[in-house]
Scaffold this active site. Sequence first.
Site, short mmCIF file in Angstrom:
data_model
loop_
_atom_site.label_atom_id
_atom_site.label_comp_id
_atom_site.label_asym_id
_atom_site.label_seq_id
_atom_site.Cartn_x
_atom_site.Cartn_y
_atom_site.Cartn_z
N HIS A 54 4.99 73.99 18.34
CA HIS A 54 5.90 72.53 19.17
C HIS A 54 6.15 71.59 17.86
O HIS A 54 5.43 70.52 17.95
CB HIS A 54 4.74 71.98 20.11
CG HIS A 54 5.48 70.94 21.00
ND1 HIS A 54 5.10 71.07 22.30
CD2 HIS A 54 6.01 69.84 20.77
CE1 HIS A 54 5.94 69.90 23.03
NE2 HIS A 54 6.56 69.27 22.14
N GLU A 89 11.42 73.90 22.64
CA GLU A 89 12.54 72.83 22.57
C GLU A 89 13.35 73.25 21.08
O GLU A 89 13.49 72.21 20.39
CB GLU A 89 12.45 71.45 22.77
CG GLU A 89 11.84 71.31 24.13
CD GLU A 89 11.58 69.99 24.19
OE1 GLU A 89 11.96 68.90 23.53
OE2 GLU A 89 11.37 69.48 25.42
N GLU A 116 8.33 71.12 31.18
CA GLU A 116 8.22 69.59 30.78
C GLU A 116 8.81 68.88 31.83
O GLU A 116 10.42 69.02 31.83
CB GLU A 116 8.27 69.24 29.63
CG GLU A 116 7.27 69.46 28.69
CD GLU A 116 7.43 69.18 27.16
OE1 GLU A 116 8.49 68.00 26.85
OE2 GLU A 116 7.18 69.78 26.34
N TRP A 129 4.96 66.29 32.11
CA TRP A 129 4.68 65.91 30.80
C TRP A 129 4.33 63.88 30.91
O TRP A 129 5.19 63.41 31.39
CB TRP A 129 5.60 65.82 29.73
CG TRP A 129 5.64 65.41 28.49
CD1 TRP A 129 5.87 64.24 27.96
CD2 TRP A 129 4.88 66.00 27.58
NE1 TRP A 129 5.33 63.94 26.71
CE2 TRP A 129 4.82 65.26 26.35
CE3 TRP A 129 4.69 67.51 27.14
CZ2 TRP A 129 4.43 65.38 25.06
CZ3 TRP A 129 3.92 67.81 26.05
CH2 TRP A 129 3.85 66.95 24.83
N GLU A 183 4.60 59.68 20.88
CA GLU A 183 5.99 60.27 21.33
C GLU A 183 6.87 60.32 20.27
O GLU A 183 7.92 59.79 20.17
CB GLU A 183 6.52 59.47 22.53
CG GLU A 183 5.79 59.64 23.96
CD GLU A 183 5.84 61.08 24.42
OE1 GLU A 183 6.91 61.77 24.08
OE2 GLU A 183 5.11 61.38 25.24
N PHE A 202 4.60 58.28 28.35
CA PHE A 202 4.77 59.28 29.17
C PHE A 202 3.57 59.65 29.97
O PHE A 202 3.78 60.39 30.83
CB PHE A 202 5.54 60.34 28.70
CG PHE A 202 7.04 60.17 28.57
CD1 PHE A 202 7.81 60.95 29.29
CD2 PHE A 202 7.57 59.58 27.43
CE1 PHE A 202 9.36 60.75 29.12
CE2 PHE A 202 8.89 59.40 27.00
CZ PHE A 202 9.75 60.28 28.00
#
Length: 530
Positions: free
Chosen positions: A174, A220, A433, A483, A490, A499
Site C-alpha cells: 500500500h 491503487e 475502500e 475507509w 491521509e 476519513f
Amino acid sequence: LWDLFVGPISTASVNTTVAPTPVPSSELIPPPPLYYSPFPSGQQQPTYPKNASWSFPPNFWWGVASAAYQVEGAAKDEGRGPSIWDVLTHRVTNFIAHNDTGDIADNQYYLVPSLADIARIAALGVPYYSFSISWSRVFTFGSGPVNEEALAHYDDMINTCLQYNVTPMVTLYHWDLPLVLQNTYGGWLSQNIVNDFVKYARVVFGRYGDRVQHWFTINEPIVFCGFYPLPSHYFTQTSIPAKQQPFFCGQNVLLAHAEAYRLGKSMIPNSMISFKNNGGHKIPLTNSSADAQAVQRAWDFNEGWFATPTFLTGDYAPSLKAYVSTFLTPFTAEQKQLINGTADVFAHDAYTSQFYYAPDGGIDACLANSSNPLYPVCVNTTYTYSTADGGWNIGPAADPGSPWLHKATDWVPAFLRYIQDTWKPAGGIAVTEFGFAEPFEYSKTLLADIRWDPIRSQYYHDYMQGILIALSEGVNVVGCLAWSIVDNLEWSSGYTVKFGMQYVNFTTQERTYKASFFYYVDAFNQYLQK
C-alpha cells in the site's frame, strides 16, 4: 539509512505492546435516531419501512480498512527500514500538509491488541479487518535478510484478529515502497522490482497463509504510479521521460501482481487474491459523441489500465496501447497469458464519481499535440452538471483538503453495473475502500461535535443503499470495506483531512466512535441475511 536519507524520527510515549482493554458498554450506544434512551422521552421521527426487496447475501463480507504507513507509527522500530514516504514526509518541505509524518501516526504497531483497534471494531460486530503489511519492515532493505521481529508483529496482529472473531484481510503493498529499492534501480520504474516483490510475497504468503485467506497484492496502482516522477533531488534520478514514468510503473505492477497471484494460488490454493483498482463512475457531461469518446478514454486510462489486461485480454485497451506502444516493450504472448485471469474478484476502491467531456478543440487535436496538458488521455473532468442541467455539483463536497471527493452515492448502482458488464469478473465485485472526509472536521475542538459527522453518516447510509439496489438488480457484489477504521495520516493531506469512523486524539491516542460508524453497521443489522 535513516540518518543519511531521512533524519530524526519522532517516537511515541507508548513503545511496548499494550495489554487488551475492554470497550465500555456506554461507548456502544448508537446516536439518535438509531437509538433513544428510555428517558428523556418525547422525540419523534418519521418511520421508513424496510425495503423487502433488498438484502445482503449471507456470505457478503464487510468490514473496515487501514494501511501500514498511515496508522502504524513505530517508524524506525524493530528493524523497519525507511520507505519513500519517510523521505517525502521528512525531507520534501510542504509535500505533506503541515509537514506531518507517519513517525507515530495512530501508534497501531504497539496498540494492536489493546482498546485501540481490533477489540473496538469487534465490539461493534465488524467481522473483517483489512490492513497492509509494511514491506520495509519485513525486508529492511527491500530484499535480502528477513526481519523476524516484523513477522512476529504481524503474527500478533493476525492472531489478535482471530481471537476477536475478526477475519484478517492482508494487502502486501500500500504505497510504502522500501527506499533502497527506489534508490537502487528506480523502484516501480524498473522490471527488477518484479522479482523483489515476488520474494517478499513468498515470505508473507508462507508465514500467514495458514490463517489468512483474503489477499490483495497491490493497492491503487493508478494513484502510486501517478506519483512518478518523484520530487527531484531526493531520490536516484532516472532517464525515463516524466510523462512515460507512470506507464513504466504500471507495466511492472501488472507483471509483479501476476507473478505474486500465481505464486499465492500455488501456496494457498483456496485463497481469494486480487489487486485493488480505484476510480469512480465516469459520466458523459453531455450526450455528444465527443463526450462519449472522452468517457471511454477515461475508462481505458484509469480502471481499464489494469482491469482490461487482468480480466479480459492480458494486454492494454486499444486507446491506451496506441500511446504506450511508442515507448514500452510490448507484452509477450507468455506475459499476456501470465497476466490474464489473475484476480478472483474485481476489488475496487470507489469513493466518488465525476463527469467527463472532450477538450476544447477536440480529442484528435489533443492527441496530435503532446505538449497539451491533457495529453495523452485528452479528456476534461468536472464535478458539476452542465450549465444546461443547472450547474449543480454531483453531490455535496467533502473537506476542501480532498477536492477530488463529492458524495455521488446515487451513481453507485450504475457504476457497479458498468464494472460487471465491462470486465465480467467471475468472482464478483468488492468495494474495497469507500469513505468520506467530513468537511472542516479538523477545525472542530469539541469531541461531541466531532463525533456527529452528518455528511459522512449520510454517505455511508446512501452508499449501502446503492449496493443494495445493485444487488437487487443482479449485480454480483460480494463485499465492501469502509475507509477508515480511524483518523490517520491521509498521505499528502497529513492529519488535516479526516476519513476515520473513529476520532483519534493524537496526543493520548484515545479512540472514540463517530456516528457514521453506527450508520455503517446498521445497514448490516438491517439487511444482512442471517
